[in-house]
Design an enzyme around this catalytic site. Structure first.
Site, PDB file in Angstrom:
ATOM      1  N   GLY A   1      46.378  49.431  56.390  1.00 28.03           N
ATOM      2  CA  GLY A   1      47.549  49.998  57.304  1.00 28.03           C
ATOM      3  C   GLY A   1      48.926  49.405  56.755  1.00 28.03           C
TER       4      GLY A   1
ATOM      5  N   TYR B   1      51.176  45.429  64.935  1.00 30.73           N
ATOM      6  CA  TYR B   1      52.333  45.889  64.495  1.00 30.73           C
ATOM      7  C   TYR B   1      53.290  44.709  64.404  1.00 30.73           C
ATOM      8  CZ  TYR B   1      51.228  50.672  64.602  1.00 30.73           C
ATOM      9  OH  TYR B   1      50.893  51.891  64.022  1.00 30.73           O
TER      10      TYR B   1
ATOM     11  N   GLY C   1      41.509  46.199  59.144  1.00 29.84           N
ATOM     12  CA  GLY C   1      41.451  44.825  58.962  1.00 29.84           C
ATOM     13  C   GLY C   1      41.541  44.329  57.624  1.00 29.84           C
ATOM     14  N   GLN C   2      41.690  45.150  56.491  1.00 29.36           N
ATOM     15  CA  GLN C   2      41.785  44.805  55.211  1.00 29.36           C
ATOM     16  C   GLN C   2      43.221  45.230  54.617  1.00 29.36           C
ATOM     17  OE1 GLN C   2      38.542  45.940  52.929  1.00 29.36           O
ATOM     18  NE2 GLN C   2      36.993  46.314  54.793  1.00 29.36           N
ATOM     19  N   GLY C   3      44.141  45.328  55.408  1.00 31.49           N
ATOM     20  CA  GLY C   3      45.551  45.362  54.693  1.00 31.49           C
ATOM     21  C   GLY C   3      45.762  46.669  54.495  1.00 31.49           C
TER      22      GLY C   3
ATOM     23  N   TYR D   1      47.079  55.897  60.486  1.00 31.63           N
ATOM     24  CA  TYR D   1      45.697  55.951  60.571  1.00 31.63           C
ATOM     25  C   TYR D   1      44.979  55.290  59.504  1.00 31.63           C
ATOM     26  CZ  TYR D   1      40.855  57.693  59.785  1.00 31.63           C
ATOM     27  OH  TYR D   1      39.702  57.841  59.623  1.00 31.63           O
ATOM     28  N   VAL D   2      43.958  54.516  59.720  1.00 34.62           N
ATOM     29  CA  VAL D   2      43.225  53.910  58.748  1.00 34.62           C
ATOM     30  C   VAL D   2      41.639  54.120  59.370  1.00 34.62           C
ATOM     31  CG1 VAL D   2      42.334  51.611  57.471  1.00 34.62           C
ATOM     32  CG2 VAL D   2      44.822  51.916  58.201  1.00 34.62           C
TER      33      VAL D   2
ATOM     34  N   ASN E   1      46.880  50.760  73.548  1.00 37.84           N
ATOM     35  CA  ASN E   1      46.324  50.518  72.109  1.00 37.84           C
ATOM     36  C   ASN E   1      46.770  48.949  71.871  1.00 37.84           C
ATOM     37  OD1 ASN E   1      45.407  50.025  69.532  1.00 37.84           O
ATOM     38  ND2 ASN E   1      45.825  52.272  68.823  1.00 37.84           N
TER      39      ASN E   1
END
Length: 168
Positions: free
Chosen positions: A105, A139, A101-103, A94-95, A132
């Protein structure tokens, strides 16, 4: 909610029992984003009871910014009988929407992979919701490929109880 800057403000650390409520909120938010919040029956107490101590059922890394949990990687060790090696299964990643989109995860996944490698592991597995597509692309960019030869099966509820109670 705390004002969160960018990913440069984020630190990654092992989860702690006092994170249980925030971890559970993250899972609820993730479920909501997938339209499946109603399927989540876990509680923060489940996280606290099962995720910490000598008999922990899972491990966790959290991303934190300004004292707020903004990312979560919930994982557990696995073993491949074919490879003869341990690995790690990422159950949930989870982010927070503000930091996607900022790294963050990627950093959480790298932490789980490093954790496994330090214990002799040489692989990482995870499952992703079939619909998803954004997560699937994420990934795949990291080299975590969809395994066409594998198909995940599960037993829940009555099916699980029928299996578990068969020898009683």
């Amino acid at each position: 909610m705390t004002k969160v800057g960018d990913a440069s403000d984020v630190t990654i650390r092992a989860g702690r029992p006092e994170d249980a409520e925030a971890m559970h909120r993250a899972i609820l938010e993730m479920g909501h984003g997938l339209g499946m919040e109603a399927k989540i029956t876990s509680t923060a107490e489940d996280f606290r009871r099962c995720g910490f101590g000598s008999e922990a059922a899972f491990g966790s890394f959290v991303a934190e910014a300004g004292g707020e949990l903004v990312g979560l990687c919930l994982y557990f060790p696995i073993f491949s009988t074919w490879r003869g090696r341990p690995g790690v299964f990422v159950q949930d990643l989870y982010v927070d929407q503000r930091l996607r989109g900022q790294g963050v995860g990627e950093r959480l996944l790298r932490e789980a992979a490093s954790w496994s490698k330090a214990r002799g592991g040489d692989y990482l597995r995870l499952a992703v919701d079939a619909e998803n597509l954004a997560a699937q692309r994420f990934y795949e960019r990291l080299g975590i490929a969809w395994q066409k030869a594998d198909r995940e099966h599960a037993a829940y509820g009555d099916a699980f109880r029928a299996l578990a109670d068969a020898n009683d």
